[in-house]
Design a protein around this motif. Structure first.
Motif, PDB file in Angstrom:
ATOM      1  N   THR A 125     -42.680  61.664   4.988  1.00 37.21           N
ATOM      2  CA  THR A 125     -43.264  59.725   4.961  1.00 37.21           C
ATOM      3  C   THR A 125     -44.187  60.098   5.448  1.00 37.21           C
ATOM      4  OG1 THR A 125     -42.447  60.073   7.027  1.00 37.21           O
ATOM      5  CG2 THR A 125     -40.668  59.736   5.635  1.00 37.21           C
ATOM      6  N   ASP A 126     -45.460  61.270   5.402  1.00 39.67           N
ATOM      7  CA  ASP A 126     -46.645  60.553   5.640  1.00 39.67           C
ATOM      8  C   ASP A 126     -47.324  60.220   5.699  1.00 39.67           C
ATOM      9  OD1 ASP A 126     -45.905  62.258   8.237  1.00 39.67           O
ATOM     10  OD2 ASP A 126     -46.874  64.008   7.623  1.00 39.67           O
ATOM     11  N   ILE A 127     -47.020  59.687   4.433  1.00 36.91           N
ATOM     12  CA  ILE A 127     -48.013  59.313   3.530  1.00 36.91           C
ATOM     13  C   ILE A 127     -47.615  57.772   3.181  1.00 36.91           C
ATOM     14  CG2 ILE A 127     -48.712  60.838   1.477  1.00 36.91           C
ATOM     15  CD1 ILE A 127     -46.789  59.486  -0.265  1.00 36.91           C
ATOM     16  N   TYR A 128     -46.245  57.259   3.621  1.00 35.61           N
ATOM     17  CA  TYR A 128     -45.567  56.274   3.804  1.00 35.61           C
ATOM     18  C   TYR A 128     -45.690  55.335   4.895  1.00 35.61           C
ATOM     19  CZ  TYR A 128     -43.168  57.862  -0.363  1.00 35.61           C
ATOM     20  OH  TYR A 128     -43.206  58.705  -1.921  1.00 35.61           O
ATOM     21  N   GLN A 129     -47.150  54.841   5.069  1.00 38.98           N
ATOM     22  CA  GLN A 129     -47.677  54.123   6.743  1.00 38.98           C
ATOM     23  C   GLN A 129     -47.347  52.494   7.026  1.00 38.98           C
ATOM     24  OE1 GLN A 129     -48.771  55.914   8.973  1.00 38.98           O
ATOM     25  NE2 GLN A 129     -48.093  57.891   8.287  1.00 38.98           N
ATOM     26  N   ALA A 130     -46.339  51.858   6.813  1.00 37.18           N
ATOM     27  CA  ALA A 130     -46.382  51.036   7.139  1.00 37.18           C
ATOM     28  C   ALA A 130     -46.963  49.748   7.857  1.00 37.18           C
ATOM     29  CB  ALA A 130     -45.180  50.705   7.417  1.00 37.18           C
ATOM     30  N   ASP A 131     -48.248  49.717   8.063  1.00 31.25           N
ATOM     31  CA  ASP A 131     -48.566  49.363   8.766  1.00 31.25           C
ATOM     32  C   ASP A 131     -49.902  49.242   8.553  1.00 31.25           C
ATOM     33  OD1 ASP A 131     -47.239  48.302  10.687  1.00 31.25           O
ATOM     34  OD2 ASP A 131     -47.612  50.027  12.263  1.00 31.25           O
ATOM     35  N   PHE A 132     -50.635  50.170   7.406  1.00 38.29           N
ATOM     36  CA  PHE A 132     -52.114  50.494   6.812  1.00 38.29           C
ATOM     37  C   PHE A 132     -51.841  48.936   5.447  1.00 38.29           C
ATOM     38  CE2 PHE A 132     -54.798  51.692   3.406  1.00 38.29           C
ATOM     39  CZ  PHE A 132     -55.606  52.191   3.953  1.00 38.29           C
ATOM     40  N   THR A 133     -53.125  48.564   5.094  1.00 40.02           N
ATOM     41  CA  THR A 133     -52.870  47.551   4.621  1.00 40.02           C
ATOM     42  C   THR A 133     -53.545  48.303   3.454  1.00 40.02           C
ATOM     43  OG1 THR A 133     -53.603  45.916   5.964  1.00 40.02           O
ATOM     44  CG2 THR A 133     -53.638  45.053   4.241  1.00 40.02           C
ATOM     45  N   TYR A 134     -53.265  48.407   2.363  1.00 41.28           N
ATOM     46  CA  TYR A 134     -53.134  49.087   0.928  1.00 41.28           C
ATOM     47  C   TYR A 134     -53.778  48.160  -0.173  1.00 41.28           C
ATOM     48  CZ  TYR A 134     -50.394  52.806   2.263  1.00 41.28           C
ATOM     49  OH  TYR A 134     -49.820  53.956   3.088  1.00 41.28           O
ATOM     50  N   THR A 135     -54.597  48.238  -1.141  1.00 44.28           N
ATOM     51  CA  THR A 135     -55.219  47.343  -2.529  1.00 44.28           C
ATOM     52  C   THR A 135     -54.116  47.133  -3.239  1.00 44.28           C
ATOM     53  OG1 THR A 135     -56.983  47.975  -1.864  1.00 44.28           O
ATOM     54  CG2 THR A 135     -56.359  47.293  -3.945  1.00 44.28           C
ATOM     55  N   GLU A 136     -53.361  45.897  -3.494  1.00 41.77           N
ATOM     56  CA  GLU A 136     -52.437  45.786  -4.455  1.00 41.77           C
ATOM     57  C   GLU A 136     -53.147  46.302  -5.573  1.00 41.77           C
ATOM     58  OE1 GLU A 136     -49.880  42.163  -6.016  1.00 41.77           O
ATOM     59  OE2 GLU A 136     -51.751  41.689  -4.756  1.00 41.77           O
ATOM     60  N   PRO A 137     -52.116  47.136  -6.126  1.00 42.02           N
ATOM     61  CA  PRO A 137     -51.977  47.683  -8.193  1.00 42.02           C
ATOM     62  C   PRO A 137     -52.353  46.475  -8.587  1.00 42.02           C
ATOM     63  CG  PRO A 137     -50.215  48.547  -6.042  1.00 42.02           C
ATOM     64  CD  PRO A 137     -50.707  47.792  -5.596  1.00 42.02           C
ATOM     65  N   GLU A 138     -53.121  46.371  -9.738  1.00 36.84           N
ATOM     66  CA  GLU A 138     -53.679  45.546 -10.670  1.00 36.84           C
ATOM     67  C   GLU A 138     -52.201  45.355 -11.366  1.00 36.84           C
ATOM     68  OE1 GLU A 138     -57.176  46.080 -12.244  1.00 36.84           O
ATOM     69  OE2 GLU A 138     -57.667  46.320 -11.111  1.00 36.84           O
ATOM     70  N   ASP A 139     -51.820  45.987 -11.822  1.00 35.54           N
ATOM     71  CA  ASP A 139     -50.179  45.886 -12.722  1.00 35.54           C
ATOM     72  C   ASP A 139     -49.319  44.968 -12.342  1.00 35.54           C
ATOM     73  OD1 ASP A 139     -50.139  48.283 -11.347  1.00 35.54           O
ATOM     74  OD2 ASP A 139     -49.088  49.041 -13.574  1.00 35.54           O
ATOM     75  N   LEU A 140     -49.465  45.484 -10.827  1.00 35.44           N
ATOM     76  CA  LEU A 140     -48.272  44.772 -10.017  1.00 35.44           C
ATOM     77  C   LEU A 140     -48.582  43.326  -9.744  1.00 35.44           C
ATOM     78  CD1 LEU A 140     -45.580  44.801  -8.644  1.00 35.44           C
ATOM     79  CD2 LEU A 140     -46.885  45.640  -6.119  1.00 35.44           C
ATOM     80  N   ALA A 141     -50.259  43.072  -9.643  1.00 36.06           N
ATOM     81  CA  ALA A 141     -50.251  41.588  -9.047  1.00 36.06           C
ATOM     82  C   ALA A 141     -50.432  40.729  -9.395  1.00 36.06           C
ATOM     83  CB  ALA A 141     -52.330  41.984  -8.932  1.00 36.06           C
ATOM     84  N   LYS A 142     -50.152  40.783 -10.781  1.00 37.58           N
ATOM     85  CA  LYS A 142     -50.014  40.081 -12.323  1.00 37.58           C
ATOM     86  C   LYS A 142     -48.719  39.337 -12.359  1.00 37.58           C
ATOM     87  CE  LYS A 142     -50.147  43.781 -15.580  1.00 37.58           C
ATOM     88  NZ  LYS A 142     -50.664  43.527 -16.708  1.00 37.58           N
ATOM     89  N   ILE A 143     -47.795  40.127 -11.544  1.00 33.16           N
ATOM     90  CA  ILE A 143     -46.345  39.876 -11.227  1.00 33.16           C
ATOM     91  C   ILE A 143     -46.297  38.809 -10.236  1.00 33.16           C
ATOM     92  CG2 ILE A 143     -43.849  40.315 -11.375  1.00 33.16           C
ATOM     93  CD1 ILE A 143     -45.067  43.506 -12.299  1.00 33.16           C
ATOM     94  N   PRO A 144     -45.214  37.192 -10.623  1.00 31.26           N
ATOM     95  CA  PRO A 144     -44.718  37.121  -9.783  1.00 31.26           C
ATOM     96  C   PRO A 144     -43.783  37.476  -8.754  1.00 31.26           C
ATOM     97  CG  PRO A 144     -44.674  35.691 -11.717  1.00 31.26           C
ATOM     98  CD  PRO A 144     -44.603  37.004 -11.680  1.00 31.26           C
ATOM     99  N   HIS A 145     -43.878  36.223  -6.970  1.00 29.56           N
ATOM    100  CA  HIS A 145     -42.481  36.834  -6.494  1.00 29.56           C
ATOM    101  C   HIS A 145     -41.487  35.835  -7.152  1.00 29.56           C
ATOM    102  CE1 HIS A 145     -45.773  39.054  -3.589  1.00 29.56           C
ATOM    103  NE2 HIS A 145     -46.032  38.870  -4.490  1.00 29.56           N
TER     104      HIS A 145
END
Length: 404
Positions: free
Chosen positions: A211-231
């Protein structure tokens, strides 16, 4: 009592060189922190020779099987990999039990003859080693007969005897292999219960997760292909296979909740590729991603899910992806199976379409910081170190008993 142990030997299902995430590989690395370890690749069989020798890797494997080249190589501090100098008969298709057993023993003897030669070259003695067999049930049947280690452990991480390759002979051979082991370790309560029918010393040691690469409190850049999908985005991350995932459930949840965006991230096998999901407007297939990209995708999902089918192949599985979801602090919904109980109360468990719809609605509610932190701590506590500590505890009990 560890002074009695000279080295650990991990008999693996997967070749080290393939560099696939595997429990055997992780356990070997963890063992190597205390003692020398030999990770043993599976022996090549006749069928693989016919199908793989056109590749450079296949040619190298064949050469090593024939004794040409360096069969034992050091890959890290305290860790070696051995490729057996033997060729196994491809016998899973044989229905004649007597004939199968004859060839299977020949395969086992060839495997352990090569292993004995390898440890002799390393200066080790079989009777001072501990063997951990990663569900190599057919080879494992002959561990004590042809190798005679100090201790022989059997490790179960999947209900393999429900797989077509293993089912015919595995349903009778694996119980024998389990019975002959000094102890059995499993990564779920279901598999430990199964093993306990054949060996009283059978323990659920849980599952390690990187789980080392999974850092919940780090702010990742939102992937482009995901960003265009609504919530709201309800997502699954992993291999999309109809053997393990409930396509009908996904179709029904998506069609009856058009405002929810169902985001499926990972490679697809053919049944998924041809499924009706591709024609539902609020279902989005984003394809395969590199492992280091996954935390960013998970961070920008509103709910993560594991819509697992419940069948004999999957019921005992430890769902490693749940650790990944929780490590990212994500509200999580999963199919209710025995293996999922250990994640309560950090996940919403569901059965069927209506159950999933209610669980997702609940998961979409605001999450408290306390609940989020508890879920992250749960996932981060599932380490290979914790698994191996339990193996060491059983090992020491056995070494302190009159048995050894």
């Amino acid at each position: 009592m560890s002074e009695k142990i000279e080295a650990y030997i991990v008999i693996a299902q997967q070749e080290w060189a393939l560099n696939l995430g595997s429990n055997a590989r992780n356990l070997a690395v963890e063992f190597s922190k205390t003692k020398p370890v030999l990770y043993v690749n599976p022996a090549i069989d006749l069928k693989s020779i016919l199908t793989q020798t056109k590749t450079s890797h296949g040619k190298k494997r064949l050469a090593l099987a024939l004794g040409f080249g360096e069969n034992t190589v050091k890959v890290a501090d305290n860790l070696w990999v051995h490729t057996p100098s033997t060729i196994s008969y491809s016998i899973s298709w044989l229905k004649n039990i007597s004939l199968y057993d004859t060839f299977n023993e020949r395969n086992g003897k060839g495997f352990f003859d090569s292993l004995k030669k390898a440890i002799k070259e390393l200066g080790w003695q079989a009777q001072k080693t501990v063997v951990l067999n990663d569900s190599q049930m057919f080879t494992g049947l002959f561990t004590k007969k042809y190798f005679a280690p100090l201790l022989s452990f059997y490790y179960i991480r999947d209900n393999l005897i429900e797989h077509p390759y293993f089912k015919f002979h595995g349903t009778r051979v694996e119980p024998e292999t389990i019975e002959l082991a000094d102890a059995v370790f499993a990564n779920s309560a279901y598999l430990a219960d199964y093993a306990r029918n054949h060996n009283a010393i059978s323990l659920d040691i849980g599952q390690g997760c990187e789980t080392d690469i999974y850092q919940a409190d780090f702010t990742y850049t939102e992937p482009e292909d995901l960003a265009k999908i609504p919530h709201p985005r309800i997502g699954y991350v992993g291999f999309l296979t109809a053997e393990r995932l409930d396509i009908k459930l996904l179709e029904e949840v998506a069609e009856t909740n058009p405002d929810w965006q169902m985001v499926l991230i990972g490679p697809e096998e053919i049944v998924f590729e041809q499924s009706r999901l591709h024609h539902i407007k609020n279902v989005h297939f984003l394809g395969s991603k590199k492992p280091n990209q996954l935390p960013a995708y998970m961070q920008y999902l509103d709910v993560c899910m594991n819509p697992q089918l419940v069948n004999p192949l999957t019921i005992g599985n430890y769902p490693r992806k749940i650790d990944e979801y929780l490590a990212m602090g994500k509200p999580t919904v999963a199919t209710d199976t025995p293996a999922m109980k250990m994640f309560l109360p950090h996940v919403e468990l569901a059965i069927g379409t209506e159950g999933y719809k209610q669980a997702i609605k609940k998961a979409l509610l605001p999450q408290s910081q306390e609940a989020r932190k508890a879920a992250i701590d749960c996932a981060k506590g599932h380490t290979w170190e914790a698994c191996v500590k339990q193996i060491y505890a059983v090992q020491d009990q056995l070494l302190n008993s009159e048995k050894i």
